[in-house]
Design an enzyme around this catalytic site. Structure first.
Site, PDB file in Angstrom:
ATOM      1  N   GLU A  87       0.660  -1.397   0.023  1.00  0.00           N
ATOM      2  CA  GLU A  87       0.062  -0.051  -0.142  1.00  0.00           C
ATOM      3  C   GLU A  87       0.803   1.389   0.253  1.00  0.00           C
ATOM      4  O   GLU A  87       0.354   2.417  -0.130  1.00  0.00           O
ATOM      5  CB  GLU A  87      -1.057  -0.179   1.187  1.00  0.00           C
ATOM      6  CG  GLU A  87      -0.299   0.192   2.385  1.00  0.00           C
ATOM      7  CD  GLU A  87      -1.287  -0.055   3.657  1.00  0.00           C
ATOM      8  OE1 GLU A  87      -2.460  -0.725   3.614  1.00  0.00           O
ATOM      9  OE2 GLU A  87      -1.185   0.602   4.755  1.00  0.00           O
ATOM     10  N   HIS A  89       3.685   1.618  -2.044  1.00  0.00           N
ATOM     11  CA  HIS A  89       4.284   2.084  -3.365  1.00  0.00           C
ATOM     12  C   HIS A  89       3.490   1.343  -4.344  1.00  0.00           C
ATOM     13  O   HIS A  89       3.789   1.661  -5.734  1.00  0.00           O
ATOM     14  CB  HIS A  89       5.693   1.436  -3.513  1.00  0.00           C
ATOM     15  CG  HIS A  89       6.638   1.832  -2.519  1.00  0.00           C
ATOM     16  ND1 HIS A  89       6.855   1.325  -1.529  1.00  0.00           N
ATOM     17  CD2 HIS A  89       7.322   3.124  -2.631  1.00  0.00           C
ATOM     18  CE1 HIS A  89       7.799   2.138  -0.551  1.00  0.00           C
ATOM     19  NE2 HIS A  89       8.099   3.101  -1.148  1.00  0.00           N
TER      20      HIS A  89
END
Ligand SMILES: Nc1nc2c(ncn2[C@@H]2O[C@H](COP(=O)(O)OP(=O)(O)OP(=O)(O)O)[C@@H](O)[C@H]2O)c(=O)[nH]1
Ligand SMILES: [Zn+2]
Length: 199
Positions: A87, A89
């Site tokens: 969550e 990158h």
């Protein structure tokens, strides 16, 4: 895509436009021939990678079997391959989950344990949260004497960018009930999945 907690009002056209924006931002030209279909393909890929938002994993555990009543030893499903996305990158997390539980009176079809893993993996995730969600879902809906989940995964945000460390894997575990309280039960599970104490 839909998530019961966050109603999704994004249209396919808006999603495709967002992809075109990122292509431009990366330095390319979304109107060149090779990229014309890319926004549509990316939107389709997102429906696959993030299909977990449409799942309620507890539904997979509703069907239990009575025929195996009397079996009260550990059940372990190991090497469940999964793909998720971090969550932070939005980069792939690729790994394996090992799931064990100690049935009391209810046993599920083994594929359902893998479906629970998939339901949570196909979302934006943090590995610790993924591990805990799988374990708590099984504990809450199957009510076994205990649940153990170990996840071993590599994070592409660490291998293909940033710190660039290949071959590193992250191992997380969530032990509940007997697996948390009883060292022998935990050791048996770890032995089943090929982790033997200190090594
Ligand atoms: N604990 C945990 N960390 C994660 C996971 N996935 C990615 N990360 C880390 O999340 C962190 C985000 O750190 P930031 O400093 O905000 O982001 P960044 O500047 O891109 O950091 P670098 O990755 O070090 O370049 C990084 O250290 C990642 O390695 C995960 O599943 N669990
Ligand atoms: Zn990341």
């Amino acid at each position: 895509m839909s998530d019961p907690s966050t109603p999704n009002d994004v249209t396919q056209a808006q999603a495709e436009e967002a992809v075109r924006t990122l292509l431009r931002w990366a330095g390319d030209d979304p109107s060149r021939e090779g990229l014309l279909d890319t926004p549509r393909r990316v939107a389709k890929a997102y429906r696959d990678w993030f299909s977990g938002y449409a799942d309620d994993p507890s539904e997979f555990l509703k069907r239990t079997f009575k025929e195996v009543e009397g079996y009260d030893e550990m059940v372990v499903l190991r090497d469940i391959e999964f793909e998720s996305h971090c969550e932070h990158h939005m980069a792939p997390i690729i790994g394996r989950a090992h799931v064990g539980y100690l049935p009391t009176n209810r046993v599920v079809g083994i594929s359902k344990l893998a479906r629970v893993v998939e339901g949570y993996a196909r979302r934006f995730q943090v590995q610790e949260k993924l591990t805990a969600q799988i374990a708590h879902c099984i504990q809450e809906h199957l009510r076994p004497a205990g649940v153990a989940v170990v996840i071993d995964a590599s994070h592409e945000c660490m291998t293909t960018r940033g710190v660039h460390k290949r071959g590193v894997s992250m191992v997380t575990s969530q032990m509940l009930g007997a697996f948390r309280d009883d060292a022998r039960t935990r050791a048996e599970f770890l032995q089943f999945i090929g982790i033997h104490g200190a090594r």
